[in-house]
Scaffold this active site. Structure first.
Site, PDB file in Angstrom:
ATOM      1  N   THR A  90       0.872  -0.933  -0.088  1.00  0.00           N
ATOM      2  CA  THR A  90       0.364   0.135  -0.240  1.00  0.00           C
ATOM      3  C   THR A  90       1.119   1.054  -0.107  1.00  0.00           C
ATOM      4  OG1 THR A  90      -2.120  -1.175   1.060  1.00  0.00           O
ATOM      5  CG2 THR A  90      -1.480   1.593   1.203  1.00  0.00           C
ATOM      6  N   LYS A 143      -7.521   1.349  -2.939  1.00  0.00           N
ATOM      7  CA  LYS A 143      -7.078   0.140  -1.745  1.00  0.00           C
ATOM      8  C   LYS A 143      -7.131   1.487  -0.612  1.00  0.00           C
ATOM      9  CE  LYS A 143      -4.258  -1.806   1.415  1.00  0.00           C
ATOM     10  NZ  LYS A 143      -5.581  -2.761   3.113  1.00  0.00           N
ATOM     11  N   LYS A 167      -0.507   5.603   8.064  1.00  0.00           N
ATOM     12  CA  LYS A 167       0.560   5.470   6.986  1.00  0.00           C
ATOM     13  C   LYS A 167      -0.925   5.725   6.133  1.00  0.00           C
ATOM     14  CE  LYS A 167       1.831   1.780   5.835  1.00  0.00           C
ATOM     15  NZ  LYS A 167       1.856   1.339   4.174  1.00  0.00           N
TER      16      LYS A 167
END
Lengths: 277, 277
Positions: B96, B173, B244
């Site tokens: 990701t 995502k 994150k």
């Protein structure tokens, strides 16, 4: 099922619920501030009355589905509503109000020998017609047993008992609505971000609401579909209802010093949508 | 299935995915910074290598599942990784990262005749074992066709094509993770509010995640269960990952001036959880 039920509040949700009761064989005395709303029910055999208290049978059951705190209290305190309901009477309160107000109203009923049972509703008019409503409910056990068949007849697919203390079911409804608003506003932020980056928001929504491990639920699917049609528009068509409910969530949290950073933000976002509408 | 696949990154998710590939009959050359992580795969027949580039077959497929932007780029720029991969080679990138970085890496590959395909993963190690992963993917069509069987073998239940332009799948995502974090933090605020008001949060969660019209999904069920166990604790056990990813969501939105009030708040909330941890 020859019992006559009082039914007060014939809005978007009240109307199909009252209709379901008539279809199930209950006799209804109906009241609505805007009297013309009662017409389809009268055509179905309901008796229309001119004052809330006239819908009340002594020792019977009266249902209210109204806008909020003030409107429910104004019905309960109108004329001799509580005196008429009296011992053995049940007020089945289905509006989304504050748990605090629900407790206050329950105490007022207790003083007159009547009982307040709360059963707020998850689901809209379509779910009512499809008999797919979910209702948390709370209040004295015997009264709950007496109203349960009514809730089923109104379209209650899931009727979930939250105990005898009034306020608990109302709180569950506020929690649910807060989560719905959060999901809707988050979807809007996310799908706008996709669209602004040149990625088709419909394709994103389709994947996220198809994968069994992500968000394959009507809440995400329905709000998402609306957002995809116009990512600039507010995700809730009737912004006044979610705004009222998020504010009730906040108030209920603040009374016990439970922090509400997300509800505070959602309230601001809804208020700015409202101002632009 | 005699093709040898390079596999770089043997973390919580990389390990079961590599294991699935071995079980499906693929030969693997595996690399991980902490070499000992490779032991179970070596026991399954994988060949362990000492440098990322040694996992790469010229014209073959190399998979990366790493922490984030910097770690993926550092692999791609290490030694003669790109030269070794060369024409016909495919880098199947499953971490990701930011869509912007994905595009930059795709351009770097193009300069060496190799192809970058992105397929980030929805689902954790349990879903990998159960073959219930969902993967948006994007990249040149021919390369996607070549890697699709690998994604299935890794445990991909749903592999959803987001076109040829790299960055789109990575964006999906980020959107999904943002919605997951929003759902988790909202549940925490809501269930804490219930508990602080004396209403059993487990009973509230049970109703809201049972009703088909509300939140009957693993995301709400699983995070809710964790929150109910301790409403004071942070809803995400590994706060670094959601933090994150929410920050990547924000950055990606800000580049196109898409407003992110909810992501901003979630980032703050996760950061303060992190500070208290």
């Amino acid at each position: 099922m020859s019992e006559t039920i009082g039914f007060i509040g014939l809005g978007n949700l009240g109307l199909p619920l009252a209709s379901n009761l008539l279809n199930a064989g209950y006799a209804l005395r109906v009241y609505n501030r805007t009297a013309s709303k009662a017409e389809p029910l009268v055509a179905q055999g309901a008796q229309q009355v001119n004052r809330p208290v006239d819908a009340v049978t002594s020792g019977g059951i009266v249902v209210t589905i109204l806008w909020g705190d003030a409107s429910v209290e104004s019905i309960v305190t109108s004329d001799d509503f509580l005196e008429q309901l009296g011992p053995g009477g049940i007020h089945l309160a289905m509006s989304t109000i504050s748990p605090e107000r629900a407790k206050k109203l329950a105490a007022m009923h207790a003083q007159h020998g009547s009982v307040y049972v709360e059963a707020p509703i998850f689901g809209g008019s379509e779910a009512a017609v499809a008999q797919q409503l979910w209702m948390p409910f709370a209040g004295p056990q015997i009264a709950k047993e007496r109203v349960r068949p009514l809730l089923k007849a109104m379209g209650g697919q899931g009727i979930v008992d939250f105990g005898e203390e009034v306020g608990a079911a109302t709180l569950v409804k506020l929690v649910g609505n807060f989560l719905i608003v959060s999901a809707g506003q988050s979807l809007r932020e996310a799908l706008s971000m996709a669209e602004n980056n040149g990625v088709d928001p419909k394709a994103v929504l389709d994947m996220l609401t198809t994968a069994p491990t992500l968000f394959p639920t009507p809440i995400y699917q329905r709000h998402g579909k609306r957002i995809v049609e116009d990512t600039k528009a507010a995700p809730f068509r009737q912004n006044k209802i979610p705004l009222k409910d998020v504010d009730l969530f906040k108030t209920t949290a603040q009374q016990v010093e439970s922090s509400t950073p997300i509800a505070n933000l959602l309230s601001d976002l809804l208020r700015s949508d409202e101002a632009r509408a």
